[in-house]
Write an enzyme that holds these catalytic residues in place. Structure first.
Site, PDB file in Angstrom:
ATOM      1  N   GLU A   1       0.874  -1.173   0.000  1.00 58.85           N
ATOM      2  CA  GLU A   1       0.000   0.000   0.000  1.00 58.85           C
ATOM      3  C   GLU A   1       0.908   1.217   0.000  1.00 58.85           C
ATOM      4  OE1 GLU A   1      -4.016   0.755   2.066  1.00 58.85           O
ATOM      5  OE2 GLU A   1      -2.567   1.812   3.302  1.00 58.85           O
TER       6      GLU A   1
ATOM      7  N   CYS B   1      -2.429   8.181   3.503  1.00 55.95           N
ATOM      8  CA  CYS B   1      -2.453   7.825   2.086  1.00 55.95           C
ATOM      9  C   CYS B   1      -3.782   8.137   1.417  1.00 55.95           C
ATOM     10  CB  CYS B   1      -2.096   6.357   1.900  1.00 55.95           C
ATOM     11  SG  CYS B   1      -3.061   5.228   2.901  1.00 55.95           S
TER      12      CYS B   1
END
Length: 490
Positions: free
Chosen positions: A256, A290
């Protein structure tokens, strides 16, 4: 140096024992609010790394953890949860995370309180029998098993360190995989507390290990053939390096990475609701996450009214010390990141960007950047992620132009759409090339039970979620009695 805040000592947890990594002379963990040193940073040496790898390999080869029945593994995970649920752990973790990452204490306290739930959720998955099932076959029941690939390396980032690291650890342990956690050198304390909880919960030696250090330490373990799965959350450069290291031997990787996330405001949106979402996307975790807002895409007919509402909200936002209960937003994690964000802002200004900001800076010497929108740049100049409280603004005339803008980056982690026409919003969201889209809301939480967090494009590889992350650490094994076809295929 750390007496005032009682930070945990920087110690490894390797093969059931604590050990002190080597001190990095002249390098410090600093208070993000003031820049003052808190602790000297430490790096594990080659012997400590080797010992951790040998222990994880031994646990896997001898089946020490995998052979424990799922119900008993679940009990041990619940013991970890019980340990982590104490006030001692929650207060230590939330304070340390707040000081080092800059996230406000109200947010880090929520993450510390969620920590036991992560381990209980993994235990519940085991008790529900998902790793050992039987399915119908032509000659009776067929066993459908999921078994761990082997020792797993877990690399956690400095943003949201408690939530991200605990999810990786609980998932790997539930899968039956011995695991080594390498937290960020900037936010290691919650990992140290998790190791302490695992030890007190009675996990066998070598099942869960903690190895502190910088990227060079992680690099040594990624390249070791005894590691059979890698779960990494971090930047694109690190993700690419891990993918390359794992490619030759087809080591499963879960990556990720970043996200230049698009928030689309259609002309029929509730502007107050949209303004709240924009401010949340800019300021939650100080913009250091993120799924933070990267580009605001707004219909030209409502652009000025929306920006006025956003700036009005930001003017009342309190940017202050991360341990202050009244602070709405804190500083950036460290000086290097602070300087990078300022460089990114200057770059956008050089491309014609006009800064829109209304939040006063505090009278502190820390790494404070006011939440800022940048208007006036070309879309081609805002394709890259800025990992902080900064987002570009672009306007559009119709849905077709909005969609082109929304899909105009190589990153695809999260998206957001605001419209009072829900059917229209869903139709638009389905055409966005991103792992997930939230409509008329901005939240840290998942919007669907059992749904994964998926990364598209340069945002990463694979899916994360309650079931998905546990299954990532396993491979499928199918065993059953088969009919015998005749020779020659007749």
């Amino acid at each position: 140096m750390n007496r005032e805040y009682h930070l945990p000592e920087l110690t490894n947890f390797i093969d059931g024992a604590c050990s002190a990594p080597t001190i990095n002379r002249g390098q410090y963990l600093c208070d993000a609010n003031t820049g003052e040193p808190l602790q000297e940073r430490r790096n594990s040496d080659d012997t400590q790394v080797s010992t951790a790898l040998e222990a994880a390999d031994r646990v896997h080869r001898e089946g020490i953890w995998e052979a424990i029945p799922a119900g008993e593994r679940a009990t041990l995970l619940e013991n970890i949860a019980e340990e982590l649920g104490s006030e001692e752990y929650a207060e230590t973790i939330s304070t340390a995370d707040s000081l080092t990452s800059g996230a406000v204490i109200r947010t880090t306290r929520k993450m510390a309180n969620i920590l036991p739930l992560v381990f209980r959720g993994a235990a519940a998955y085991l008790r529900q029998g998902h790793l050992d099932r039987k399915v119908p076959g032509p000659c009776g029941a067929v066993e459908y098993l999921r078994r761990p690939w082997g020792p797993a390396l877990l690399i956690a980032p400095w943003n949201g360190p408690t939530a991200i690291a605990s999810h990786k650890v609980a998932s790997a342990l539930a899968a039956g995989a011995p695991c080594i956690l390498k937290p960020s050198e900037f936010t290691p304390h919650s990992a140290i507390m998790m190791a302490r909880a695992a030890q007190r919960a009675g996990l066998p030696d070598g099942v869960f290990q903690l190895v502190l250090g910088d990227r060079s330490v992680g690099g040594k373990m990624v390249e070791d053939p005894r590691i059979k799965a890698v779960s990494f959350t971090g930047g694109l450069a690190g993700g690419r390096a891990i993918a390359r290291a794992c490619a030759d031997d087809f080591i499963p990787t879960q990556l990720e990475l970043g996200g230049n996330n698009q928030l689309v405001v259609l002309e029929d949106a509730d502007l107050d609701k949209a303004a709240t979402g924009i401010v949340y996307g800019l300021t939650n975790l100080n913009g250091q996450w993120c799924r933070a807002l990267g580009r605001l895409l707004v219909h030209e007919s409502v652009k000025h009214a929306l920006l006025d509402k956003v700036l009005s909200l930001l003017s009342g936002f309190r940017l202050g010390h991360s341990l202050d209960e009244s602070s709405d937003m804190g500083p950036l994690v460290h000086r290097g990141h602070f300087e990078q964000i300022l460089t990114d802002i200057e770059r956008l200004q050089s491309h014609g960007g006009q800064l829109l900001s209304s939040t006063p800076l505090p009278d502190l010497r820390g790494n404070f950047v006011a939440p800022t929108l940048v208007d006036g740049c070309r879309p081609d100049d805002t394709r890259e992620e800025i990992f902080g409280p900064v987002a570009a603004v672009h306007s559009f005339r119709d849905d077709s132009e909005a969609l082109a803008l929304a899909n105009g980056t190589d990153l695809g982690l999260a998206g957001y759409v605001y419209s009072e026409n829900i059917e229209r919003a869903f139709a638009f969201a389905r055409r966005m090339r991103t792992g997930g889209v939230k409509i008329n809301g901005y939240s840290l939480l998942s919007i669907g039970e059992g749904t994964p967090r998926s990364a598209w494009g340069l945002s990463g590889l694979g899916e994360e979620g309650h079931a998905q992350s546990i299954e990532f650490f396993t491979g499928a094994q199918v065993i059953g009695v088969s009919p015998q076809d005749p020779l020659g295929g007749r």
